[in-house]
Design a protein around this motif. Sequence first.
Motif, PDB file in Angstrom:
ATOM      1  N   ILE A 145     -20.141   8.767 -17.460  1.00 42.81           N
ATOM      2  CA  ILE A 145     -19.397   9.145 -16.258  1.00 42.81           C
ATOM      3  C   ILE A 145     -19.020  10.618 -16.381  1.00 42.81           C
ATOM      4  CG2 ILE A 145     -17.392   8.668 -14.814  1.00 42.81           C
ATOM      5  CD1 ILE A 145     -19.305   6.299 -15.012  1.00 42.81           C
ATOM      6  N   GLU A 146     -19.541  11.452 -15.469  1.00 42.66           N
ATOM      7  CA  GLU A 146     -19.245  12.872 -15.521  1.00 42.66           C
ATOM      8  C   GLU A 146     -17.785  13.127 -15.175  1.00 42.66           C
ATOM      9  OE1 GLU A 146     -21.735  11.588 -13.818  1.00 42.66           O
ATOM     10  OE2 GLU A 146     -23.537  12.288 -14.888  1.00 42.66           O
ATOM     11  N   GLU A 147     -17.190  14.077 -15.837  1.00 42.39           N
ATOM     12  CA  GLU A 147     -15.805  14.428 -15.564  1.00 42.39           C
ATOM     13  C   GLU A 147     -15.662  14.889 -14.119  1.00 42.39           C
ATOM     14  OE1 GLU A 147     -12.266  17.348 -17.313  1.00 42.39           O
ATOM     15  OE2 GLU A 147     -14.239  17.279 -18.295  1.00 42.39           O
ATOM     16  N   GLY A 148     -14.639  14.402 -13.452  1.00 41.91           N
ATOM     17  CA  GLY A 148     -14.397  14.777 -12.073  1.00 41.91           C
ATOM     18  C   GLY A 148     -15.149  13.947 -11.056  1.00 41.91           C
ATOM     19  N   ASP A 153     -17.647   6.537  -7.002  1.00 44.79           N
ATOM     20  CA  ASP A 153     -18.961   6.721  -7.638  1.00 44.79           C
ATOM     21  C   ASP A 153     -18.934   6.245  -9.090  1.00 44.79           C
ATOM     22  OD1 ASP A 153     -19.812   7.841  -5.256  1.00 44.79           O
ATOM     23  OD2 ASP A 153     -19.482   9.910  -5.918  1.00 44.79           O
ATOM     24  N   ALA A 154     -17.832   6.552  -9.782  1.00 45.32           N
ATOM     25  CA  ALA A 154     -17.712   6.121 -11.174  1.00 45.32           C
ATOM     26  C   ALA A 154     -17.708   4.594 -11.265  1.00 45.32           C
ATOM     27  CB  ALA A 154     -16.440   6.698 -11.789  1.00 45.32           C
ATOM     28  N   TRP A 155     -16.983   3.957 -10.345  1.00 46.64           N
ATOM     29  CA  TRP A 155     -16.928   2.507 -10.348  1.00 46.64           C
ATOM     30  C   TRP A 155     -18.289   1.919 -10.010  1.00 46.64           C
ATOM     31  CZ3 TRP A 155     -16.191  -1.862 -11.967  1.00 46.64           C
ATOM     32  CH2 TRP A 155     -16.167  -3.041 -11.195  1.00 46.64           C
ATOM     33  N   GLY A 156     -18.989   2.516  -9.043  1.00 40.25           N
ATOM     34  CA  GLY A 156     -20.324   2.020  -8.708  1.00 40.25           C
ATOM     35  C   GLY A 156     -21.276   2.110  -9.896  1.00 40.25           C
ATOM     36  N   LEU A 196       7.970  -4.786 -18.502  1.00 42.27           N
ATOM     37  CA  LEU A 196       6.862  -3.981 -19.012  1.00 42.27           C
ATOM     38  C   LEU A 196       5.807  -3.770 -17.931  1.00 42.27           C
ATOM     39  CD1 LEU A 196       6.257  -5.427 -22.604  1.00 42.27           C
ATOM     40  CD2 LEU A 196       7.223  -3.194 -21.992  1.00 42.27           C
ATOM     41  N   ALA A 197       5.625  -4.762 -17.083  1.00 38.28           N
ATOM     42  CA  ALA A 197       4.595  -4.686 -16.044  1.00 38.28           C
ATOM     43  C   ALA A 197       5.041  -3.882 -14.834  1.00 38.28           C
ATOM     44  CB  ALA A 197       4.199  -6.094 -15.607  1.00 38.28           C
ATOM     45  N   ALA A 198       6.247  -3.340 -14.857  1.00 36.91           N
ATOM     46  CA  ALA A 198       6.737  -2.574 -13.706  1.00 36.91           C
ATOM     47  C   ALA A 198       6.217  -1.143 -13.693  1.00 36.91           C
ATOM     48  CB  ALA A 198       8.266  -2.558 -13.704  1.00 36.91           C
ATOM     49  N   ARG A 199       5.691  -0.663 -14.815  1.00 34.67           N
ATOM     50  CA  ARG A 199       5.214   0.723 -14.843  1.00 34.67           C
ATOM     51  C   ARG A 199       3.955   0.845 -13.983  1.00 34.67           C
ATOM     52  NH1 ARG A 199       0.998   1.759 -18.645  1.00 34.67           N
ATOM     53  NH2 ARG A 199       0.520  -0.062 -19.957  1.00 34.67           N
ATOM     54  N   ALA A 200       3.841   1.971 -13.288  1.00 34.84           N
ATOM     55  CA  ALA A 200       2.717   2.179 -12.376  1.00 34.84           C
ATOM     56  C   ALA A 200       1.560   2.864 -13.102  1.00 34.84           C
ATOM     57  CB  ALA A 200       3.149   3.020 -11.184  1.00 34.84           C
ATOM     58  N   VAL A 201       0.347   2.424 -12.806  1.00 35.56           N
ATOM     59  CA  VAL A 201      -0.864   3.056 -13.319  1.00 35.56           C
ATOM     60  C   VAL A 201      -1.870   3.135 -12.179  1.00 35.56           C
ATOM     61  CG1 VAL A 201      -0.506   2.240 -15.684  1.00 35.56           C
ATOM     62  CG2 VAL A 201      -1.863   0.866 -14.094  1.00 35.56           C
ATOM     63  N   THR A 202      -2.796   4.072 -12.284  1.00 35.55           N
ATOM     64  CA  THR A 202      -3.830   4.233 -11.263  1.00 35.55           C
ATOM     65  C   THR A 202      -5.125   3.624 -11.762  1.00 35.55           C
ATOM     66  OG1 THR A 202      -2.818   6.269 -10.447  1.00 35.55           O
ATOM     67  CG2 THR A 202      -5.121   5.886  -9.853  1.00 35.55           C
ATOM     68  N   LEU A 203      -5.612   2.639 -11.044  1.00 34.91           N
ATOM     69  CA  LEU A 203      -6.872   1.986 -11.367  1.00 34.91           C
ATOM     70  C   LEU A 203      -7.680   1.851 -10.087  1.00 34.91           C
ATOM     71  CD1 LEU A 203      -5.589  -0.931 -13.653  1.00 34.91           C
ATOM     72  CD2 LEU A 203      -6.604   1.216 -14.404  1.00 34.91           C
ATOM     73  N   MET A 204      -8.933   2.254 -10.116  1.00 33.14           N
ATOM     74  CA  MET A 204      -9.821   2.160  -8.960  1.00 33.14           C
ATOM     75  C   MET A 204      -9.176   2.750  -7.705  1.00 33.14           C
ATOM     76  SD  MET A 204     -12.061  -1.322  -9.452  1.00 33.14           S
ATOM     77  CE  MET A 204     -10.749  -2.497  -9.647  1.00 33.14           C
ATOM     78  N   GLY A 205      -8.557   3.901  -7.886  1.00 31.37           N
ATOM     79  CA  GLY A 205      -8.007   4.638  -6.757  1.00 31.37           C
ATOM     80  C   GLY A 205      -6.674   4.150  -6.254  1.00 31.37           C
ATOM     81  N   LEU A 324      -6.822  -3.978  12.240  1.00 35.60           N
ATOM     82  CA  LEU A 324      -7.904  -4.802  11.724  1.00 35.60           C
ATOM     83  C   LEU A 324      -8.971  -3.956  11.035  1.00 35.60           C
ATOM     84  CD1 LEU A 324      -8.341  -7.304  14.701  1.00 35.60           C
ATOM     85  CD2 LEU A 324      -7.244  -7.753  12.504  1.00 35.60           C
ATOM     86  N   GLU A 325      -9.316  -2.824  11.646  1.00 36.34           N
ATOM     87  CA  GLU A 325     -10.346  -1.977  11.056  1.00 36.34           C
ATOM     88  C   GLU A 325      -9.875  -1.341   9.760  1.00 36.34           C
ATOM     89  OE1 GLU A 325     -11.393   0.748  14.155  1.00 36.34           O
ATOM     90  OE2 GLU A 325     -12.705  -0.709  15.171  1.00 36.34           O
ATOM     91  N   ARG A 326      -8.606  -0.947   9.712  1.00 33.33           N
ATOM     92  CA  ARG A 326      -8.105  -0.359   8.483  1.00 33.33           C
ATOM     93  C   ARG A 326      -8.025  -1.417   7.373  1.00 33.33           C
ATOM     94  NH1 ARG A 326      -5.588   4.524   7.830  1.00 33.33           N
ATOM     95  NH2 ARG A 326      -6.744   4.943   9.754  1.00 33.33           N
ATOM     96  N   ALA A 327      -7.647  -2.646   7.739  1.00 34.66           N
ATOM     97  CA  ALA A 327      -7.607  -3.723   6.745  1.00 34.66           C
ATOM     98  C   ALA A 327      -8.996  -3.961   6.160  1.00 34.66           C
ATOM     99  CB  ALA A 327      -7.055  -5.004   7.373  1.00 34.66           C
ATOM    100  N   ALA A 328      -9.990  -4.019   7.040  1.00 31.89           N
ATOM    101  CA  ALA A 328     -11.367  -4.256   6.566  1.00 31.89           C
ATOM    102  C   ALA A 328     -11.871  -3.108   5.709  1.00 31.89           C
ATOM    103  CB  ALA A 328     -12.292  -4.473   7.753  1.00 31.89           C
ATOM    104  N   SER A 329     -11.393  -1.894   5.992  1.00 29.72           N
ATOM    105  CA  SER A 329     -11.858  -0.726   5.232  1.00 29.72           C
ATOM    106  C   SER A 329     -11.350  -0.716   3.794  1.00 29.72           C
ATOM    107  CB  SER A 329     -11.411   0.561   5.932  1.00 29.72           C
ATOM    108  OG  SER A 329     -10.021   0.802   5.737  1.00 29.72           O
ATOM    109  N   LEU A 330     -10.356  -1.564   3.485  1.00 31.81           N
ATOM    110  CA  LEU A 330      -9.800  -1.597   2.125  1.00 31.81           C
ATOM    111  C   LEU A 330     -10.726  -2.313   1.160  1.00 31.81           C
ATOM    112  CD1 LEU A 330      -6.109  -2.576   2.979  1.00 31.81           C
ATOM    113  CD2 LEU A 330      -7.009  -0.286   2.535  1.00 31.81           C
ATOM    114  N   ALA A 331     -11.701  -3.043   1.678  1.00 27.83           N
ATOM    115  CA  ALA A 331     -12.533  -3.901   0.818  1.00 27.83           C
ATOM    116  C   ALA A 331     -13.335  -3.065  -0.167  1.00 27.83           C
ATOM    117  CB  ALA A 331     -13.456  -4.746   1.672  1.00 27.83           C
ATOM    118  N   TRP A 332     -13.306  -3.449  -1.431  1.00 26.33           N
ATOM    119  CA  TRP A 332     -14.140  -2.824  -2.464  1.00 26.33           C
ATOM    120  C   TRP A 332     -14.802  -3.915  -3.309  1.00 26.33           C
ATOM    121  CZ3 TRP A 332      -9.176  -4.130  -3.014  1.00 26.33           C
ATOM    122  CH2 TRP A 332      -8.802  -4.741  -4.196  1.00 26.33           C
ATOM    123  N   LEU A 333     -14.639  -5.184  -2.908  1.00 25.40           N
ATOM    124  CA  LEU A 333     -15.034  -6.298  -3.783  1.00 25.40           C
ATOM    125  C   LEU A 333     -16.535  -6.548  -3.727  1.00 25.40           C
ATOM    126  CD1 LEU A 333     -12.156  -8.747  -2.854  1.00 25.40           C
ATOM    127  CD2 LEU A 333     -12.169  -6.934  -4.539  1.00 25.40           C
TER     128      LEU A 333
END
Length: 333
Positions: A145-148, A153-156, A196-205, A324-333
């Motif tokens: 995975i190239e930096e940046g 794209d990295a997930w794909g 412990l699970a309350a801390r925030a992390v960034t995963l898949m955007g 509805l369109e914004r909800a559908a746009s959230l899909a990454w599964l």
Amino acid sequence: MTDDHEAVRDLLAAWAFGALDPAEEETVAAHLAACERCAAEAARLRETVRLLDGPPPKAPARSADGVLSLALRTRPAVARIAGHAAPYAAAVAGLEALLPELAGRWATPVVHDWDAHATLAHLLAADEHLATRLGIDARVPPSRIEEGMPWEDAWGRRTADVIAHEHGRTPEETVADWAAQAEQLLGTPEARDAELAARAVTLMGMRLPVAEHFLVRAFETWIHTDDIGRALGLAVPPPPPEHLGQLVRLAVRVLGLALGTGAPPVLFSVTGGEEWVLGSEDEPVRAELVLEPVDFCLLVGGRHTPETVPRGATGDAAAVRNVLERAASLAWL
């Protein structure tokens, strides 16, 4: 006793699956004896588990109904998990119970261009994001995975690499690694401790508390279990109501962030559940939108489209369509 109503409610899902330690069991039992509302909710949750634990279907009729509790009976007990991890534990159990149905059918097309083996490999890759963040070693060689590189794209690339790697192994090997990784996730301190699970992390955007990333994992595991069930012609039950409510609330929060505060306000609700105003808080509500909770999750998961999802709607059609369109746009599964 002290007012621990909300704390006990957070434990009820795990209580329904028998996943509390003795001290927590005593706390919940004492509260239920004094709180009729929580006692009713607890009884409903326990009854849901009992119903899912129905008698096994007679051959040759095959069904995935009851797989959740079957797996919970046969898998090793997970040491005390918190309420935020219970939906993931249940989703993992449901998929584990469905997997024997794939014997000799691992090449069955499931979703996108994936067969059943690739779908499970995708889940191995998807769970890896949270697993490695919580100190669990990856089970598949790293990707280049190239930096940046944008996270999409990295997930794909990562999911494609993992699928290619797993297609070089047997389905049984993939199952073993996915199940072991899931078990390790459920054994982390973050799965047992809400603080412990309350801390925030960034995963898949998405920057969310670790607790909500466990819900994301539950959401995706259930969606792909349903995908596999459909491909096999088997009915997979939705998550228990308490878990489904957690997934709905997570999806609403993410949808609200995606819409922002400038969107035309819509009063959104799920049947038999809560309601929220999505969009601007400075304008009168322009429309009302009602979805069944499972349909809403399937929309966010990319399994319904804005055009076909069953809904009840009144008011500004454009404002409803935007939600509805914004909800559908959230899909990454």
